[in-house]
Design a protein around this motif. Structure first.
Motif, mmCIF file in Angstrom:
data_model
loop_
_atom_site.group_PDB
_atom_site.id
_atom_site.type_symbol
_atom_site.label_atom_id
_atom_site.label_comp_id
_atom_site.label_asym_id
_atom_site.label_seq_id
_atom_site.Cartn_x
_atom_site.Cartn_y
_atom_site.Cartn_z
ATOM 1 N N LYS A 1 11.598 7.220 2.289
ATOM 2 C CA LYS A 1 10.293 7.875 0.755
ATOM 3 C C LYS A 1 10.933 6.141 0.001
ATOM 4 N N LYS A 2 11.468 5.052 0.586
ATOM 5 C CA LYS A 2 11.773 3.827 -0.390
ATOM 6 C C LYS A 2 11.833 2.451 0.899
ATOM 7 N N ILE A 3 11.081 1.469 0.264
ATOM 8 C CA ILE A 3 11.108 0.487 1.007
ATOM 9 C C ILE A 3 11.563 -0.836 0.400
ATOM 10 N N THR A 4 13.225 -1.140 1.066
ATOM 11 C CA THR A 4 13.763 -2.847 0.853
ATOM 12 C C THR A 4 13.678 -3.847 1.292
ATOM 13 N N LEU A 5 13.042 -4.618 0.443
ATOM 14 C CA LEU A 5 12.449 -5.598 0.576
ATOM 15 C C LEU A 5 13.538 -6.796 0.269
ATOM 16 N N VAL A 6 14.024 -8.289 0.942
ATOM 17 C CA VAL A 6 14.878 -8.300 1.252
ATOM 18 C C VAL A 6 14.663 -9.653 1.593
ATOM 19 N N ARG A 7 15.215 -10.637 0.149
ATOM 20 C CA ARG A 7 14.949 -12.253 0.615
ATOM 21 C C ARG A 7 15.545 -12.419 0.143
ATOM 22 N N LEU A 8 15.714 -14.309 0.427
ATOM 23 C CA LEU A 8 17.149 -14.821 0.345
ATOM 24 C C LEU A 8 18.106 -14.907 -0.645
ATOM 25 N N ASN A 9 16.794 -14.535 -1.927
ATOM 26 C CA ASN A 9 17.964 -14.286 -3.372
ATOM 27 C C ASN A 9 18.173 -13.248 -4.333
ATOM 28 N N PRO B 1 9.817 2.025 -4.411
ATOM 29 C CA PRO B 1 9.760 3.589 -3.884
ATOM 30 C C PRO B 1 8.524 3.840 -2.699
ATOM 31 N N ALA B 2 7.819 4.721 -1.662
ATOM 32 C CA ALA B 2 6.912 4.713 -0.791
ATOM 33 C C ALA B 2 7.045 6.689 -1.075
ATOM 34 N N GLU B 3 6.888 7.252 -1.424
ATOM 35 C CA GLU B 3 6.950 8.852 -1.854
ATOM 36 C C GLU B 3 5.279 9.050 -1.351
ATOM 37 N N PHE B 4 4.661 9.156 -0.714
ATOM 38 C CA PHE B 4 3.012 9.457 -0.184
ATOM 39 C C PHE B 4 3.633 10.201 0.942
ATOM 40 N N MET B 5 2.007 10.970 0.667
ATOM 41 C CA MET B 5 1.978 11.987 2.019
ATOM 42 C C MET B 5 0.476 11.641 2.841
ATOM 43 N N LEU B 6 0.781 10.992 3.562
ATOM 44 C CA LEU B 6 -0.518 10.225 4.660
ATOM 45 C C LEU B 6 -0.490 10.980 5.643
ATOM 46 N N ALA B 7 -1.923 10.223 6.025
ATOM 47 C CA ALA B 7 -2.978 11.070 6.381
ATOM 48 C C ALA B 7 -3.601 10.324 7.227
ATOM 49 N N GLU C 1 0.863 -1.294 -0.093
ATOM 50 C CA GLU C 1 -0.178 0.043 -0.646
ATOM 51 C C GLU C 1 0.956 1.399 0.027
ATOM 52 N N ILE C 2 1.817 1.360 0.832
ATOM 53 C CA ILE C 2 3.106 2.479 0.888
ATOM 54 C C ILE C 2 3.616 2.885 -0.939
ATOM 55 N N THR C 3 3.208 1.433 -1.632
ATOM 56 C CA THR C 3 3.914 2.141 -2.766
ATOM 57 C C THR C 3 2.921 2.242 -4.137
ATOM 58 N N LEU C 4 2.020 1.355 -3.398
ATOM 59 C CA LEU C 4 0.453 2.361 -4.646
ATOM 60 C C LEU C 4 0.136 3.487 -4.493
ATOM 61 N N ALA C 5 0.704 4.132 -3.170
ATOM 62 C CA ALA C 5 0.105 5.582 -2.849
ATOM 63 C C ALA C 5 0.949 5.829 -3.277
ATOM 64 N N GLY C 6 2.093 6.055 -4.313
ATOM 65 C CA GLY C 6 2.826 6.769 -4.565
ATOM 66 C C GLY C 6 2.444 7.639 -5.574
ATOM 67 N N GLU D 1 4.768 0.836 13.811
ATOM 68 C CA GLU D 1 6.209 0.875 13.747
ATOM 69 C C GLU D 1 6.510 1.329 12.387
ATOM 70 N N SER D 2 6.531 -0.038 11.410
ATOM 71 C CA SER D 2 6.984 -0.626 10.062
ATOM 72 C C SER D 2 6.890 0.880 9.301
ATOM 73 N N LEU D 3 5.561 1.736 9.778
ATOM 74 C CA LEU D 3 6.283 2.377 8.635
ATOM 75 C C LEU D 3 7.234 3.505 8.744
ATOM 76 N N ARG D 4 7.992 3.662 10.212
ATOM 77 C CA ARG D 4 8.760 4.903 10.209
ATOM 78 C C ARG D 4 10.105 4.677 9.080
ATOM 79 N N GLN D 5 10.266 3.999 9.324
ATOM 80 C CA GLN D 5 11.287 3.679 8.004
ATOM 81 C C GLN D 5 10.838 4.836 6.519
ATOM 82 N N PRO D 6 9.931 4.051 6.101
ATOM 83 C CA PRO D 6 9.592 4.588 4.839
ATOM 84 C C PRO D 6 9.585 5.878 4.611
#
Length: 543
Positions: free
Chosen positions: A330-338, A344-350, A298-303, A321-326
């Motif tokens: 203004k971005k989020i990195t999802l790390v997987r095994l491979n 991007p997370a360039e949204f306005m939060l209301a 959702e944080i990317t879809l709200a870009g 609390e997980s929203l604090r870093q994005p």
């Protein structure tokens, strides 16, 4: 015989060009595939084999080896069916090898040979254009989406037979027209027309003023008020006062929705700023992005738009609390095994919350919550999360005179005008100046059209200010830029110092106030931040 067909694999919200290499030879009839493939790609051999047979093409028993290179990129999805089939046909001499030069092919095959739509066609076509590829063959259902990218020829195919005809030079399957030119700056307004307007909201002039400031500087805003006071209505109308998206913004948002599989195939280019309002039961993977194959959350879809968290206190604490870093990066990195995927997370939060569990504090005639219950309820949002909000505004219950149409803008500003900064720091009394608003007709002040014009004026000032910077809005100024553009005179500095100590602000909170004051000054057309701008910004700071 060896052949190589150009295709593409999705990597986050972008695409990487890959080659589908095919070798057909004598030996035991086998169908082997390699190249770091996902389960959907491995299953393609059965779909492709039956699709070719049902397209009235007879192949002799043969050993088929498929390799999709480079092998260090994970290949997922069903979009490789069509290029694999074409590679087999080229290796068998049914399609000429010269026909697939400078051509990218993507699509899923049904068992009857029908070409089905796939996700991520827009970033794939854009990647093909950047790589200098001249032609793309895509599913016909994705043709509108693919046509958004200008400057490249597209063919839309409904079946494997059509693909063979296209590559054989059959002119009946014409090149698609690029319809992106329809979305020019002259008609975007009509495309983005919405039926919602701030004039629909009765009263709430202070909240509307706060929303105007938030939209002008892309500041995160929190609405606090009892049920039915209009918090959700205020938030839902924020996109109506944000400036129209540029073509680059439209393209970026459309790419995100294409990869996520949420793009309407008939509409194509997204011209409206997104407004996302997830339910409080949402999971972390849906909010932030995730899954076995990470997809945008959702944080990317709200870009480039608004992410609205209604009843924010009902969301899980770890999710908030997980929203604090994005919110900061203004971005989020999802790390997987491979692999690691950055979205991007360039949204306005209301966000909107009630002042207590029952929602009616401080009206003790209706609220029976204890002070402990109230603190515990508000305490569901941690102080570090509160610091991510630039503005916090109280939304009062709507009075009968507001509903009946007996507007009195001056009375609506009494609370804000009487916010006595110096009563808390024992200095000379000063009040927030709202005279400019009292002199105007209340019907014209807070229509979405008028508010949008004010936002656009403030944004134009910010564009000139940050012309040589990566910063786009006041809310995203760095500490160095805050020091450069948010200097205070002696009076404003004294007020800021007193309130910094009184409210026990953090360094982040101090920066938020200055950024908000800078936006207020831009709205008033002032080059410098005055005392009244700081005072109003402090009024919106959480107490």
């Amino acid at each position: 015989m060896f052949s190589s067909v150009t295709s593409a694999a999705l990597c986050g919200i972008d695409a990487c060009i890959v080659n589908v290499e095919t070798d057909v030879g004598c030996g035991l009839p086998t169908f082997d595939m390699s190249g770091y493939l996902g389960s959907e790609v491995k299953e393609a051999k059965e779909r492709v084999r039956i699709a070719i047979k049902n397209s009235d093409i007879e192949l002799a028993p043969q050993r088929i080896v498929i390799n999709i290179s480079p092998a260090d990129i994970r290949k997922e999805g069903t979009g490789f069916d069509l290029p694999i089939a074409v590679g087999i046909l080229v290796s068998n001499g049914i399609i000429k090898e010269s026909a697939i030069q400078d051509t990218l092919i993507i699509g899923e095959l049904s068992l009857d040979g029908t070409v089905n739509p796939v996700n991520g066609v827009l970033p794939i076509v854009c990647a093909a254009k950047e790589a200098g590829i001249k032609l793309c063959i895509i599913p016909k259902a994705n043709l509108t989406e693919g046509s958004i990218a200008q400057g490249i020829q597209l063919y839309g195919a409904e079946s494997l037979k059509e693909v063979i005809s296209i590559l054989s030079g059959d002119s009946q399957y014409g090149v698609s027209a690029n319809n992106s030119s329809d979305y020019n700056s002259e008609n975007i307004d009509s495309i983005c027309e919405s039926g919602e307007d701030y004039l629909d909201i009765k009263g709430q002039y202070i909240a509307k003023r706060a929303t105007l400031i938030a939209a002008a500087g892309m500041h995160n805003i929190m609405y606090i008020g009892p049920p039915g006071s209009g918090k959700t209505m205020l938030a839902k109308r924020i996109p109506t006062i944000l400036p129209d998206m540029t073509y680059e913004e439209m393209l970026k948002v459309t790419k995100i929705y294409s990869v996520a599989g949420k793009l309407d195939a008939k509409k194509g280019l997204i011209t409206k700023r997104p407004f996302r309002s997830p339910h409080h039961t949402i999971t972390s993977a849906a909010m932030l992005g995730g899954g076995r194959i990470p997809r945008p959350g959702e944080i990317t879809l709200a870009g480039s738009g608004v992410l609205f968290l209604d009843e924010m206190t009902e969301f899980k604490p770890d999710l908030m609390e997980s929203l604090r870093q994005p919110l900061e990066d203004k971005k989020i990195t999802l790390v997987r095994l491979n692999a690691a995927f950055t979205y991007p997370a360039e949204f306005m939060l209301a966000a909107a919350i009630n002042p207590c569990k029952c929602g009616y504090y401080p009206d003790r005639n209706r609220c029976h919550c204890s002070e402990y219950d109230i603190r515990r309820y508000i305490g569901r949002i941690s102080n570090p999360m509160w610091d991510r909000f630039d503005m916090c505004v109280k939304v009062d219950e709507v009075t009968y005179s507001d509903i009946a149409g007996e507007y009195n803008v001056s009375e609506q500003y009494n609370e804000r005008d009487n916010y006595n900064i110096d009563s808390e720091c024992n200095e000379t009394s000063e009040y927030i100046n709202a005279d400019i608003y009292k002199e105007q007709d209340e019907y014209s002040i807070y229509t979405s059209a008028y508010m949008k014009s004010q936002v656009e004026k403030a944004r134009s000032i910010q564009q000139k200010r940050f012309a040589n910077s990566k910063t786009d809005y006041n809310s995203r100024m760095t500490m160095r830029e805050i020091k450069k553009y948010c200097s205070l005179d002696k009076e404003a500095a004294e007020v800021m110092e007193a309130m910094y100590k009184k409210l026990s602000m953090s360094a982040r909170g101090y920066g938020k106030v200055l950024k908000t004051a800078r936006t207020i000054a831009d709205l008033s057309g002032s080059e410098n931040i005055q005392k009244e701008h700081i005072t109003e910004a402090l009024f919106y700071y959480r107490k």
